[in-house]
Design a protein around this motif. Sequence first.
Motif, PDB file in Angstrom:
ATOM      1  N   ALA A   7       0.870  -1.166   0.000  1.00 33.52           N
ATOM      2  CA  ALA A   7       0.000   0.000   0.000  1.00 33.52           C
ATOM      3  C   ALA A   7       0.909   1.218   0.000  1.00 33.52           C
ATOM      4  N   SER A   8       0.607   2.179  -0.853  1.00 35.80           N
ATOM      5  CA  SER A   8       1.467   3.362  -0.913  1.00 35.80           C
ATOM      6  C   SER A   8       0.642   4.592  -1.246  1.00 35.80           C
ATOM      7  N   HIS A   9       1.189   5.722  -0.847  1.00 32.79           N
ATOM      8  CA  HIS A   9       0.611   7.025  -1.170  1.00 32.79           C
ATOM      9  C   HIS A   9       1.786   7.944  -1.451  1.00 32.79           C
ATOM     10  N   GLU A  10       1.676   8.732  -2.514  1.00 35.06           N
ATOM     11  CA  GLU A  10       2.749   9.677  -2.827  1.00 35.06           C
ATOM     12  C   GLU A  10       2.155  10.998  -3.269  1.00 35.06           C
ATOM     13  N   GLU A  11       2.863  12.050  -2.925  1.00 35.35           N
ATOM     14  CA  GLU A  11       2.517  13.388  -3.376  1.00 35.35           C
ATOM     15  C   GLU A  11       3.803  14.060  -3.814  1.00 35.35           C
ATOM     16  N   SER A  12       3.770  14.652  -5.001  1.00 30.56           N
ATOM     17  CA  SER A  12       4.946  15.348  -5.516  1.00 30.56           C
ATOM     18  C   SER A  12       4.504  16.658  -6.152  1.00 30.56           C
ATOM     19  N   SER A  13       5.469  17.391  -6.671  1.00 31.03           N
ATOM     20  CA  SER A  13       5.152  18.702  -7.238  1.00 31.03           C
ATOM     21  C   SER A  13       4.280  18.608  -8.490  1.00 31.03           C
ATOM     22  N   ASP A  14       4.318  17.473  -9.182  1.00 30.22           N
ATOM     23  CA  ASP A  14       3.532  17.359 -10.415  1.00 30.22           C
ATOM     24  C   ASP A  14       2.405  16.326 -10.344  1.00 30.22           C
ATOM     25  N   GLY A  15       2.084  15.833  -9.138  1.00 32.16           N
ATOM     26  CA  GLY A  15       0.970  14.892  -9.057  1.00 32.16           C
ATOM     27  C   GLY A  15       0.921  14.145  -7.745  1.00 32.16           C
ATOM     28  N   LYS A  16       0.008  13.183  -7.694  1.00 31.24           N
ATOM     29  CA  LYS A  16      -0.137  12.341  -6.514  1.00 31.24           C
ATOM     30  C   LYS A  16      -0.701  11.001  -6.940  1.00 31.24           C
ATOM     31  N   GLY A  17      -0.562  10.006  -6.056  1.00 31.82           N
ATOM     32  CA  GLY A  17      -1.060   8.685  -6.405  1.00 31.82           C
ATOM     33  C   GLY A  17      -1.197   7.771  -5.209  1.00 31.82           C
ATOM     34  N   ASP A  18      -2.029   6.761  -5.357  1.00 30.85           N
ATOM     35  CA  ASP A  18      -2.250   5.733  -4.344  1.00 30.85           C
ATOM     36  C   ASP A  18      -2.189   4.373  -5.021  1.00 30.85           C
ATOM     37  N   ASP A  19      -1.728   3.369  -4.284  1.00 29.61           N
ATOM     38  CA  ASP A  19      -1.560   2.034  -4.842  1.00 29.61           C
ATOM     39  C   ASP A  19      -1.840   1.005  -3.750  1.00 29.61           C
ATOM     40  N   PHE A  20      -2.509  -0.094  -4.129  1.00 25.35           N
ATOM     41  CA  PHE A  20      -2.787  -1.181  -3.194  1.00 25.35           C
ATOM     42  C   PHE A  20      -2.665  -2.503  -3.937  1.00 25.35           C
ATOM     43  N   LEU A  21      -2.046  -3.497  -3.280  1.00 25.63           N
ATOM     44  CA  LEU A  21      -1.902  -4.826  -3.875  1.00 25.63           C
ATOM     45  C   LEU A  21      -1.967  -5.864  -2.767  1.00 25.63           C
ATOM     46  N   LEU A  22      -2.720  -6.915  -2.984  1.00 26.78           N
ATOM     47  CA  LEU A  22      -2.761  -8.072  -2.102  1.00 26.78           C
ATOM     48  C   LEU A  22      -2.778  -9.307  -2.996  1.00 26.78           C
ATOM     49  N   GLN A  23      -1.742 -10.156  -2.857  1.00 28.11           N
ATOM     50  CA  GLN A  23      -1.599 -11.322  -3.737  1.00 28.11           C
ATOM     51  C   GLN A  23      -1.055 -12.523  -2.992  1.00 28.11           C
ATOM     52  N   ARG A  24      -1.452 -13.666  -3.460  1.00 31.14           N
ATOM     53  CA  ARG A  24      -0.750 -14.916  -3.189  1.00 31.14           C
ATOM     54  C   ARG A  24      -0.225 -15.333  -4.559  1.00 31.14           C
ATOM     55  N   PRO A  25       1.042 -15.012  -4.859  1.00 27.01           N
ATOM     56  CA  PRO A  25       1.565 -15.247  -6.208  1.00 27.01           C
ATOM     57  C   PRO A  25       1.998 -16.709  -6.405  1.00 27.01           C
ATOM     58  N   PHE A  26       2.386 -17.022  -7.622  1.00 29.69           N
ATOM     59  CA  PHE A  26       3.087 -18.278  -7.875  1.00 29.69           C
ATOM     60  C   PHE A  26       4.484 -18.081  -7.293  1.00 29.69           C
ATOM     61  N   PHE A  27       4.684 -18.472  -6.034  1.00 35.33           N
ATOM     62  CA  PHE A  27       5.940 -18.171  -5.351  1.00 35.33           C
ATOM     63  C   PHE A  27       7.036 -19.179  -5.636  1.00 35.33           C
ATOM     64  N   SER A  28       6.711 -20.283  -6.284  1.00 40.68           N
ATOM     65  CA  SER A  28       7.725 -21.249  -6.713  1.00 40.68           C
ATOM     66  C   SER A  28       7.214 -21.950  -7.965  1.00 40.68           C
ATOM     67  N   ILE A  29       8.076 -22.709  -8.586  1.00 42.88           N
ATOM     68  CA  ILE A  29       7.672 -23.418  -9.809  1.00 42.88           C
ATOM     69  C   ILE A  29       6.673 -24.528  -9.484  1.00 42.88           C
ATOM     70  N   GLU A  30       6.616 -24.950  -8.222  1.00 43.61           N
ATOM     71  CA  GLU A  30       5.691 -26.002  -7.794  1.00 43.61           C
ATOM     72  C   GLU A  30       4.334 -25.453  -7.349  1.00 43.61           C
ATOM     73  N   THR A  31       4.193 -24.152  -7.188  1.00 41.20           N
ATOM     74  CA  THR A  31       2.947 -23.563  -6.705  1.00 41.20           C
ATOM     75  C   THR A  31       1.809 -23.866  -7.669  1.00 41.20           C
ATOM     76  N   ARG A  32       0.696 -24.309  -7.129  1.00 40.81           N
ATOM     77  CA  ARG A  32      -0.435 -24.711  -7.967  1.00 40.81           C
ATOM     78  C   ARG A  32      -1.570 -23.697  -7.994  1.00 40.81           C
ATOM     79  N   LEU A  33      -1.589 -22.741  -7.070  1.00 43.67           N
ATOM     80  CA  LEU A  33      -2.690 -21.780  -6.999  1.00 43.67           C
ATOM     81  C   LEU A  33      -2.142 -20.385  -6.700  1.00 43.67           C
ATOM     82  N   ALA A  34      -2.668 -19.396  -7.404  1.00 42.30           N
ATOM     83  CA  ALA A  34      -2.314 -17.992  -7.160  1.00 42.30           C
ATOM     84  C   ALA A  34      -3.572 -17.158  -7.323  1.00 42.30           C
ATOM     85  N   TYR A  35      -3.652 -16.063  -6.587  1.00 44.44           N
ATOM     86  CA  TYR A  35      -4.783 -15.151  -6.728  1.00 44.44           C
ATOM     87  C   TYR A  35      -4.371 -13.790  -6.189  1.00 44.44           C
TER      88      TYR A  35
END
Length: 185
Positions: A7-35
């Motif tokens: 989760a992030s928030h930024e403010e600068s002289s030319d703009g602003k932004g927010d970001d959010f991510l929640l994942q269970r990635p393919f963390f290895s070559i054997e991983t069978r499920l990601a979302y």
Amino acid sequence: SRLRLRASHEESSDGKGDDFLLQRPFFSIETRLAYGVDGSRGEERVSIFQDGDVIQEFEHHARDAEGFLGWSRGARFGRASRWLAGYSYDENTYEPVDPLPEGFPEDDIPVSRTSSGPYIAFERIHQRYIKVRNFERFSRSEDFNLGGAYSAKLEVSRKSLGATDNDIIYTFNAAQGFQSGFASY
């Protein structure tokens, strides 16, 4: 890691932004499920230059969101095939800060565009890892894959789902590592 949260928030002289991510990635070559789910929004000022001078500025507003589910049978002979299905939304709008000057070239006006729709993707990973040191992070040994990674994604973006146009958006990516010598990295 097995779970990613950002989760992030930024403010600068030319703009602003927010970001959010929640994942269970393919963390290895054997991983069978990601979302996962992620989303972001941002505002920035974009300038158009001519001969080194700013001739026009635009307010750029961006919003995007995505949710996906991925599955795999795991590794077979050092290779993994993965399927992903999800929904993607991507909106970019541009508004002039000041009225456009007379004779302003139409080709220089940024185009506002939104894509929205379901997608399906396929990935093929070949594992051939080597140990490297100081590659992305100092004083740390890392695994670096010299094997191939290939992916294809097909998205159906529809006006009925909030898109600007009815489009089919496709992406192909390929990467292959090569070791140039036997030196220690």
